[in-house]
Motif scaffolding. Structure first.
Motif, PDB file in Angstrom:
ATOM      1  N   PRO A   1     117.018  15.600 -17.042  1.00 22.09           N
ATOM      2  CA  PRO A   1     116.128  16.268 -18.001  1.00 22.09           C
ATOM      3  C   PRO A   1     115.931  17.746 -17.675  1.00 22.09           C
ATOM      4  O   PRO A   1     115.806  18.121 -16.506  1.00 22.09           O
ATOM      5  CB  PRO A   1     114.813  15.491 -17.851  1.00 22.09           C
ATOM      6  CG  PRO A   1     114.846  14.969 -16.456  1.00 22.09           C
ATOM      7  CD  PRO A   1     116.288  14.681 -16.153  1.00 22.09           C
TER       8      PRO A   1
ATOM      9  N   ASP B   1     104.392  14.738 -19.192  1.00 21.32           N
ATOM     10  CA  ASP B   1     103.470  13.615 -19.055  1.00 21.32           C
ATOM     11  C   ASP B   1     102.439  13.740 -20.181  1.00 21.32           C
ATOM     12  O   ASP B   1     101.487  14.514 -20.081  1.00 21.32           O
ATOM     13  CB  ASP B   1     102.787  13.642 -17.690  1.00 21.32           C
ATOM     14  CG  ASP B   1     101.858  12.455 -17.473  1.00 21.32           C
ATOM     15  OD1 ASP B   1     101.652  11.670 -18.419  1.00 21.32           O
ATOM     16  OD2 ASP B   1     101.312  12.333 -16.352  1.00 21.32           O
TER      17      ASP B   1
ATOM     18  N   PHE C   1     110.284   7.730 -16.393  1.00 24.39           N
ATOM     19  CA  PHE C   1     111.578   8.325 -16.060  1.00 24.39           C
ATOM     20  C   PHE C   1     111.906   8.114 -14.587  1.00 24.39           C
ATOM     21  O   PHE C   1     113.073   7.933 -14.221  1.00 24.39           O
ATOM     22  CB  PHE C   1     111.602   9.821 -16.395  1.00 24.39           C
ATOM     23  CG  PHE C   1     112.996  10.378 -16.473  1.00 24.39           C
ATOM     24  CD1 PHE C   1     113.715  10.328 -17.654  1.00 24.39           C
ATOM     25  CD2 PHE C   1     113.601  10.914 -15.350  1.00 24.39           C
ATOM     26  CE1 PHE C   1     115.009  10.816 -17.724  1.00 24.39           C
ATOM     27  CE2 PHE C   1     114.899  11.404 -15.408  1.00 24.39           C
ATOM     28  CZ  PHE C   1     115.611  11.360 -16.597  1.00 24.39           C
TER      29      PHE C   1
ATOM     30  N   LEU D   1     110.331  17.439 -18.206  1.00 18.53           N
ATOM     31  CA  LEU D   1     109.652  16.153 -18.230  1.00 18.53           C
ATOM     32  C   LEU D   1     108.182  16.396 -18.571  1.00 18.53           C
ATOM     33  O   LEU D   1     107.511  17.193 -17.919  1.00 18.53           O
ATOM     34  CB  LEU D   1     109.754  15.454 -16.872  1.00 18.53           C
ATOM     35  CG  LEU D   1     111.059  14.744 -16.534  1.00 18.53           C
ATOM     36  CD1 LEU D   1     111.024  14.255 -15.101  1.00 18.53           C
ATOM     37  CD2 LEU D   1     111.300  13.582 -17.473  1.00 18.53           C
TER      38      LEU D   1
END
Length: 316
Positions: free
Chosen positions: A113, A118, A96, A116
């Motif tokens: 967003p 991971d 991103f 986010l």
């Protein structure tokens, strides 16, 4: 939830851009859910004249080179496909950021967003490792069939979506905590530690810098460690320090003013409880206060005169 994957070329020129060659994405209802929709578009490179070694090895490179779409056109199609979804996830946390970089370079809108995720970091937590696991290794570890080639943005997004079945919300909540709390070894109980008092402190900053407040011993092996930064809590200061063998622990410093106007500090290594973690978390979010180590004063010995030195030499 939208799982995003990109392929890009860094180039060898001076233009600081990771130029996107392919955008791939899948839509899920949530972790472990079925794939509801997919998106894939190849982007014709227009910025860098040469391809780096990684880009040259992409299995679908020719599709990008022959693509009729430049990045602004591809990005408009991707934004339309995303719709109102604002939860994005990727494998590694870089995709991103690269997408945002390309949007800024071409001056086109980028999705904002609300969250986010991971997924690589989450998978590493579930696998019990501190290292990032490559996507193909994670697929192999979980026994997922891999009939499609890796390093294709859509295929990698599909593999990432399948791996979400191994990740739960508790893991994501853990990753949302500050790193200082995540690295604490809460599973290692230790005996109650004695409190230490440090006196003669002239100011708050001198207290935070002092060797007596910054130096701590591991409660399990006694190995020495240093505090590098403090966090202001309610009527006290918190910090974490790391033992090479047993990991990180939290310490707490409480200051009070004496009759002479100096500060008296009490340093302790408290038991890690949910209430303590909540207070430590609140302190961390206020911002760090860095420490400046105070140098030790060199002990000075009186200089001897020439006659005294000669007498010493004769006596020896």
């Amino acid at each position: 939830m939208i799982i995003l994957d990109l392929e890009w070329n860094s180039g060898y020129d001076k233009t600081p851009l990771e130029e996107i060659l392919q955008i791939g994405a899948v839509r899920l209802d949530g972790l472990g859910g079925p794939i509801r929709d997919t998106f894939c578009i190849f982007v014709r490179p227009c910025v860098h004249r040469k391809l780096n070694r990684t880009a040259k090895a992409l299995p679908e490179l020719r599709a990008a080179l022959d693509s009729p779409y430049d990045f602004p056109t591809a990005m408009a199609a991707f934004a339309k496909w995303c719709g109102e979804d604002r939860v994005f996830a990727d494998w590694g946390g870089d995709d991103f950021a690269v997408l945002k970089q390309n949007c800024e370079f071409w001056k086109v809108p980028c999705p904002r967003p609300a969250q986010l995720i991971d997924l690589q970091a989450a998978f590493s937590v579930k696998a019990g490792t501190n290292q990032g696991v490559a996507l193909f290794r994670a697929v192999e570890y979980c026994g997922i069939p891999a009939p499609f080639t890796f390093h294709n943005a859509l295929n990698d997004a599909v593999y990432t979506a399948l791996l979400t079945d191994w990740i739960d919300q508790e893991t994501l909540d853990f990753l949302a905590l500050p790193k200082e709390i995540r690295r604490l070894n809460n599973h290692l109980p230790f005996p109650p530690q004695p409190n230490r008092c440090v006196g003669g402190l002239r100011s708050v900053q001198s207290a935070l810098n002092s060797r007596g407040c910054r130096r701590h011993l591991c409660p399990l092996c006694g190995e020495g460690a240093w505090v590098r930064r403090w966090y202001a809590g309610e009527n006290c200061y918190y910090a974490d320090f790391r033992c090479k063998k047993h990991g990180s622990f939290v310490c707490r410093l409480t200051l009070r003013e004496t009759e002479t106007g100096h500060l008296l500090g009490q340093v302790e290594i408290p038991e890690v409880t949910p209430a303590l973690l909540q207070k430590f978390d609140a302190a961390i979010r206020t911002g760090a206060i860095p420490c400046k180590p105070t140098p030790r004063k060199k002990r000075r010995y009186p200089r001897q005169s020439a006659s005294a030195r000669s007498k010493t030499e004769v006596g020896s």
